[in-house]
Motif scaffolding. Structure first.
Motif, PDB file in Angstrom:
ATOM      1  N   THR A   1      66.033  29.261  48.003  1.00  0.00           N
ATOM      2  CA  THR A   1      65.127  28.601  47.063  1.00  0.00           C
ATOM      3  C   THR A   1      65.949  27.759  46.085  1.00  0.00           C
ATOM      4  OG1 THR A   1      65.247  30.451  45.525  1.00  0.00           O
ATOM      5  CG2 THR A   1      63.456  30.501  47.132  1.00  0.00           C
ATOM      6  N   ARG A   2      65.239  26.929  45.366  1.00  0.00           N
ATOM      7  CA  ARG A   2      65.966  26.082  44.413  1.00  0.00           C
ATOM      8  C   ARG A   2      65.086  25.716  43.242  1.00  0.00           C
ATOM      9  NH1 ARG A   2      62.306  22.755  44.468  1.00  0.00           N
ATOM     10  NH2 ARG A   2      62.001  21.110  45.961  1.00  0.00           N
ATOM     11  N   PHE A   3      65.771  25.274  42.175  1.00  0.00           N
ATOM     12  CA  PHE A   3      65.087  24.660  41.048  1.00  0.00           C
ATOM     13  C   PHE A   3      65.602  23.228  41.043  1.00  0.00           C
ATOM     14  CE2 PHE A   3      64.875  24.167  36.196  1.00  0.00           C
ATOM     15  CZ  PHE A   3      63.543  23.785  36.234  1.00  0.00           C
ATOM     16  N   ALA A   4      64.685  22.276  40.982  1.00  0.00           N
ATOM     17  CA  ALA A   4      65.097  20.881  41.159  1.00  0.00           C
ATOM     18  C   ALA A   4      64.546  20.001  40.037  1.00  0.00           C
ATOM     19  CB  ALA A   4      64.619  20.380  42.520  1.00  0.00           C
ATOM     20  N   PRO A   5      65.002  20.235  38.831  1.00  0.00           N
ATOM     21  CA  PRO A   5      64.434  19.494  37.699  1.00  0.00           C
ATOM     22  C   PRO A   5      65.044  18.113  37.512  1.00  0.00           C
ATOM     23  CG  PRO A   5      66.108  20.983  36.925  1.00  0.00           C
ATOM     24  CD  PRO A   5      66.056  21.159  38.413  1.00  0.00           C
ATOM     25  N   SER A   6      64.319  17.296  36.778  1.00  0.00           N
ATOM     26  CA  SER A   6      64.865  16.002  36.363  1.00  0.00           C
ATOM     27  C   SER A   6      65.430  16.181  34.958  1.00  0.00           C
ATOM     28  CB  SER A   6      63.748  14.960  36.335  1.00  0.00           C
ATOM     29  OG  SER A   6      63.114  14.942  37.595  1.00  0.00           O
ATOM     30  N   PRO A   7      66.549  15.544  34.688  1.00  0.00           N
ATOM     31  CA  PRO A   7      67.210  15.775  33.385  1.00  0.00           C
ATOM     32  C   PRO A   7      66.555  14.999  32.251  1.00  0.00           C
ATOM     33  CG  PRO A   7      68.512  14.309  34.754  1.00  0.00           C
ATOM     34  CD  PRO A   7      67.311  14.663  35.560  1.00  0.00           C
TER      35      PRO A   7
ATOM     36  N   ILE B   1      69.968  18.762  40.655  1.00  0.00           N
ATOM     37  CA  ILE B   1      69.503  17.876  39.581  1.00  0.00           C
ATOM     38  C   ILE B   1      68.916  16.606  40.205  1.00  0.00           C
ATOM     39  CG2 ILE B   1      70.206  16.558  37.534  1.00  0.00           C
ATOM     40  CD1 ILE B   1      70.423  19.548  37.052  1.00  0.00           C
ATOM     41  N   GLU B   2      67.677  16.325  39.871  1.00  0.00           N
ATOM     42  CA  GLU B   2      66.985  15.175  40.456  1.00  0.00           C
ATOM     43  C   GLU B   2      66.964  14.023  39.445  1.00  0.00           C
ATOM     44  OE1 GLU B   2      63.423  16.487  42.567  1.00  0.00           O
ATOM     45  OE2 GLU B   2      64.859  17.315  44.010  1.00  0.00           O
ATOM     46  N   ASP B   3      68.025  13.250  39.476  1.00  0.00           N
ATOM     47  CA  ASP B   3      68.194  12.212  38.459  1.00  0.00           C
ATOM     48  C   ASP B   3      67.937  10.818  39.025  1.00  0.00           C
ATOM     49  OD1 ASP B   3      70.383  12.225  40.122  1.00  0.00           O
ATOM     50  OD2 ASP B   3      71.817  11.742  38.545  1.00  0.00           O
TER      51      ASP B   3
ATOM     52  N   THR C   1      62.624   7.642  46.461  1.00  0.00           N
ATOM     53  CA  THR C   1      61.544   8.263  45.697  1.00  0.00           C
ATOM     54  C   THR C   1      61.681   9.777  45.851  1.00  0.00           C
ATOM     55  OG1 THR C   1      60.111   8.211  47.618  1.00  0.00           O
ATOM     56  CG2 THR C   1      59.927   6.356  46.079  1.00  0.00           C
ATOM     57  N   TYR C   2      60.942  10.495  45.027  1.00  0.00           N
ATOM     58  CA  TYR C   2      60.961  11.952  45.109  1.00  0.00           C
ATOM     59  C   TYR C   2      60.686  12.418  46.545  1.00  0.00           C
ATOM     60  CZ  TYR C   2      59.334  16.707  45.079  1.00  0.00           C
ATOM     61  OH  TYR C   2      59.174  18.025  45.404  1.00  0.00           O
ATOM     62  N   HIS C   3      59.672  11.788  47.183  1.00  0.00           N
ATOM     63  CA  HIS C   3      59.214  12.242  48.501  1.00  0.00           C
ATOM     64  C   HIS C   3      60.348  12.246  49.532  1.00  0.00           C
ATOM     65  CE1 HIS C   3      55.505  11.507  46.500  1.00  0.00           C
ATOM     66  NE2 HIS C   3      55.745  10.212  46.423  1.00  0.00           N
TER      67      HIS C   3
ATOM     68  N   VAL D   1      60.231  26.068  49.450  1.00  0.00           N
ATOM     69  CA  VAL D   1      60.196  25.063  48.388  1.00  0.00           C
ATOM     70  C   VAL D   1      59.235  25.550  47.301  1.00  0.00           C
ATOM     71  CG1 VAL D   1      59.527  22.701  47.806  1.00  0.00           C
ATOM     72  CG2 VAL D   1      60.762  23.173  49.948  1.00  0.00           C
ATOM     73  N   THR D   2      59.810  25.914  46.173  1.00  0.00           N
ATOM     74  CA  THR D   2      59.000  26.395  45.053  1.00  0.00           C
ATOM     75  C   THR D   2      58.869  25.264  44.061  1.00  0.00           C
ATOM     76  OG1 THR D   2      61.082  27.204  44.154  1.00  0.00           O
ATOM     77  CG2 THR D   2      59.686  28.824  45.231  1.00  0.00           C
ATOM     78  N   ARG D   3      57.654  24.837  43.792  1.00  0.00           N
ATOM     79  CA  ARG D   3      57.485  23.713  42.854  1.00  0.00           C
ATOM     80  C   ARG D   3      56.081  23.733  42.267  1.00  0.00           C
ATOM     81  NH1 ARG D   3      57.367  18.811  47.411  1.00  0.00           N
ATOM     82  NH2 ARG D   3      55.384  19.419  48.343  1.00  0.00           N
ATOM     83  N   GLY D   4      55.860  22.889  41.276  1.00  0.00           N
ATOM     84  CA  GLY D   4      54.560  22.849  40.601  1.00  0.00           C
ATOM     85  C   GLY D   4      53.469  22.305  41.503  1.00  0.00           C
ATOM     86  N   GLU D   5      52.249  22.690  41.201  1.00  0.00           N
ATOM     87  CA  GLU D   5      51.155  22.290  42.090  1.00  0.00           C
ATOM     88  C   GLU D   5      50.821  20.803  42.019  1.00  0.00           C
ATOM     89  OE1 GLU D   5      47.572  24.402  41.229  1.00  0.00           O
ATOM     90  OE2 GLU D   5      47.636  23.917  39.097  1.00  0.00           O
ATOM     91  N   GLU D   6      51.461  20.108  41.070  1.00  0.00           N
ATOM     92  CA  GLU D   6      51.219  18.657  41.029  1.00  0.00           C
ATOM     93  C   GLU D   6      51.741  17.977  42.290  1.00  0.00           C
ATOM     94  OE1 GLU D   6      53.221  20.354  39.124  1.00  0.00           O
ATOM     95  OE2 GLU D   6      55.054  19.288  38.582  1.00  0.00           O
ATOM     96  N   TRP D   7      52.590  18.682  43.044  1.00  0.00           N
ATOM     97  CA  TRP D   7      53.151  18.101  44.262  1.00  0.00           C
ATOM     98  C   TRP D   7      52.329  18.403  45.507  1.00  0.00           C
ATOM     99  CZ3 TRP D   7      56.231  14.432  43.103  1.00  0.00           C
ATOM    100  CH2 TRP D   7      57.025  14.523  41.954  1.00  0.00           C
ATOM    101  N   LEU D   8      51.318  19.219  45.339  1.00  0.00           N
ATOM    102  CA  LEU D   8      50.536  19.626  46.519  1.00  0.00           C
ATOM    103  C   LEU D   8      49.875  18.426  47.196  1.00  0.00           C
ATOM    104  CD1 LEU D   8      49.520  21.950  48.245  1.00  0.00           C
ATOM    105  CD2 LEU D   8      47.659  22.296  46.609  1.00  0.00           C
TER     106      LEU D   8
HETATM  107  N1  GLU Z   1      62.239  16.763  40.227  1.00  0.00           N
HETATM  108  C1  GLU Z   1      60.926  17.279  40.486  1.00  0.00           C
HETATM  109  C2  GLU Z   1      60.281  17.610  39.153  1.00  0.00           C
HETATM  110  O1  GLU Z   1      60.990  17.739  38.161  1.00  0.00           O
HETATM  111  C3  GLU Z   1      61.080  18.523  41.320  1.00  0.00           C
HETATM  112  C4  GLU Z   1      59.923  19.017  42.071  1.00  0.00           C
HETATM  113  C5  GLU Z   1      60.451  20.017  43.100  1.00  0.00           C
HETATM  114  O2  GLU Z   1      60.827  21.126  42.696  1.00  0.00           O
HETATM  115  O3  GLU Z   1      60.513  19.676  44.274  1.00  0.00           O
HETATM  116  O4  GLU Z   1      59.103  17.741  39.072  1.00  0.00           O
END
Ligand code: GLU
Length: 566
Positions: free
Chosen positions: A49-55, A85-87, A245-247, A262-269
């Motif tokens: 699993t991962r955490f993939a935040p934008s800075p 890190i998703e920059d 792009t993110y996708h 892939v653990t992420r917020g539901e805004e990506w569903l």
């Molecule tokens: N960089 C995306 C965000 O911050 C990550 C979403 C994901 O975890 O795939 O929302």
């Protein structure tokens, strides 16, 4: 992987030609990256699993919630939790944003074991773990999609795109977007593309989405497999500045980093169908998704997402500043994730919360309400379970940043400060009034002479109904005759006797039976001692306070107070 070329009869096909023109600098092939980042050697049930935040310079409560669940799922299955890190969105990036994420994860005990494990340490064989350093990889995979005919360059300008949207509007087209007949550049011939590329025209890379693709099932462990409309829009994969792009980055990165969940917020569903499409085009194994519901709040009668702008609780910096123990935040979030955590805690009152197993299927499907009172209650419990030394260490750490003058005082006589934090801690049930570290100052300041001195010369306001003579009498008594070695029982007994001698009832019951017969009860009388020692009307157990303060301090303060009675 699908076979990697569009070579026909030994001749380079037109798509290969175009791909090379678009990505002249690409020297590697996807196959080489597949070899560089092989499947991880883990047990079959292990979750990666991962955490993939934008800075962005802001770490949201939802981010720590997602990290906590992701980390636990990895740990409890023998897998890996990493930080990427998703920059890629430079407009949203804030200087120091990356370090802030790393530090926050550390502060809340959700540091990854791979990726950016610390501010200046990148660890692991699947990096780079920051997207801006992966552009070559993205280009290699982008080139591959062009070669296979799954993606194409689009040269449309902003104005041209706006014209397409306007035409759709005018014609009342139901499905809006750049697709099918509306996708002008999807229909360019290889010669036309070549001509534009030769002219150096700017392009974005778009996926060639299937027309009328029907439905798709998103494998989601929280919400169950969800059927959604498959993607039919030729979405942008790489922007004209060469940044994905993110996708696109999600698919390439999570594949190459071998993420299983892939653990992420539901805004990506809603865009998951596009992601699945890309996984398929590449021939990659599709990961399992966990789309977390948002954390929300009631506003009037409706529920809304915790907002960065409106709710201080949305930012992790809030918990740090107020001084919620890390464990309290973790326990609160665990409870938010799996509501059976509460029962587990009751059955395992002393176990570390890391022993609680998260069940992904029990994670709430709909918005989880943030409940401040519950957080506070859990925090009280967490602090009540700590030893005085643990409390001291954490208060000290908090104060060091947020109330340095208190930290300084705490460090002057550590043993004394630990005794202060131990007041009513070892009794059953233990003291439960601390909710946050910032409160400890108001609850304990009077123990410390440096802080007490400022109040010592203020007049003592006696409780209603107590005469100055009686107040002086009781203070004189304690100044002269306070015996430190007395246990609570003997001390109480002496207090009762003194009360009786001065015309007060020896206990509340006696007083209530015939209030007119007494000046008051023992509690009234003792409140003078409490005031003299603490200048507060409510405190923990007075006997214990006197024990901690010690005879010398007690008699000094009582003597000073005697002079302040008006
Ligand atoms: N960089 C995306 C965000 O911050 C990550 C979403 C994901 O975890 O795939 O929302």
């Amino acid at each position: 992987m699908h076979s990697p070329s569009a070579q026909v009869n030994g001749k380079i096909g037109p798509l290969m030609d175009i791909a090379s023109l678009m990505y002249p600098h690409v020297t590697r092939t996807p196959a080489e990256y597949e070899k560089m980042y092989p499947p991880r050697q883990l047990e079959p049930e292990a979750m990666v699993t991962r955490f993939a935040p934008s800075p962005t310079g802001f770490v949201h409560l939802g981010g720590v919630y997602a990290s906590l669940i992701s980390k636990r799922l990895a740990e409890q299955s023998g897998g890996v939790f990493y930080l990427r890190i998703e920059d890629t969105d430079k407009k949203r990036e804030v200087a120091g944003g990356r370090d802030e994420i790393i530090t926050t994860l550390k502060n809340f005990d959700v540091s990854p074991t791979e990726g950016y494990v610390d501010v200046d340490t990148e660890k692991g064989n699947y990096g780079p773990y920051i997207q801006s350093q992966r552009l070559e990889i993205y280009d290699t995979y982008a080139k591959y999609l062009v070669e296979k005919g799954y993606a194409y360059p689009c040269f449309c300008s902003e104005e041209e795109l706006a014209e397409i949207a306007a035409a759709q509007e005018r014609q009342g087209v139901k499905k809006k977007g750049y697709y099918g007949q509306w996708a002008r550049d999807r229909h360019l011939t290889p010669e036309e593309v070549k001509a534009k590329l030769d002219q150096g025209q700017k392009f974005v890379l778009r996926v060639k989405a299937p027309e009328n693709p029907g439905k798709v099932r998103v494998p989601d462990l929280i919400k169950g497999p969800i059927e959604l409309e498959a993607n039919f829009v030729d979405m942008v994969l790489i922007k004209s500045n060469g940044i994905p792009t993110y996708h696109f980055a999600h698919v390439v990165d999570d594949h190459l980093m071998r993420t299983t969940h892939v653990t992420r917020g539901e805004e990506w569903l809603s865009t998951a169908p596009l992601h699945l499409q890309l996984f398929e085009m590449f021939g990659f194994e599709i990961p399992v998704y966990l789309h977390f519901s948002h954390i929300g709040k009631m506003e009037g009668n409706s529920v809304r997402k915790l907002s960065k702008r409106k709710d201080p609780e949305a930012a992790m910096s809030f918990y740090t500043e107020v001084g919620y123990p890390t464990d309290a935040v973790s326990e609160y979030l665990l409870n938010l994730a799996n509501s059976n955590f509460y029962d587990w805690r009751k059955q395992n009152p002393t176990a570390p919360h890391t022993e609680f197993k998260i069940n992904p299927k029990k994670i709430g499907k709909s918005i989880a309400l943030f409940d401040h009172k519950k957080l506070d209650d859990m925090s009280k419990d967490v602090i009540a379970r700590m030893t005085a030394t643990e409390v001291y260490d954490q208060v000290y750490e908090w104060a060091n940043t947020f109330k340095p003058e208190f930290a300084e005082i705490l460090s002057r006589d550590k043993a004394y400060a630990i005794k202060v934090f131990n007041v009513e801690r070892e009794k059953t049930p233990p003291r439960k009034d601390f909710v946050t570290w910032s409160q400890t100052y108001d609850a304990t300041w009077y123990f410390f002479d440096e802080l007490f001195e400022a109040k010592e010369n203020e007049p003592l306001t006696l409780p209603d109904g107590l005469s100055a003579d009686d107040a002086k009498a009781v203070l004189n008594y304690y100044q002269g005759e306070y015996d430190e070695t007395e246990d609570k029982e003997a001390w109480t007994e002496r207090g009762r006797n003194l009360a009786e001698k001065l015309g007060f009832a020896r206990d509340l019951k006696t007083y209530k039976a015939d209030p007119d017969a007494f000046k008051g009860h023992v509690g009234h009388l003792m409140s003078v001692v409490r005031l003299a020692l603490t200048r507060s009307s409510t405190t923990p157990d007075l006997h214990e306070i006197m024990q901690v303060m010690g005879k010398e301090r007690v008699s000094r303060r009582i003597s000073a107070a005697t002079h302040q009675i008006l």
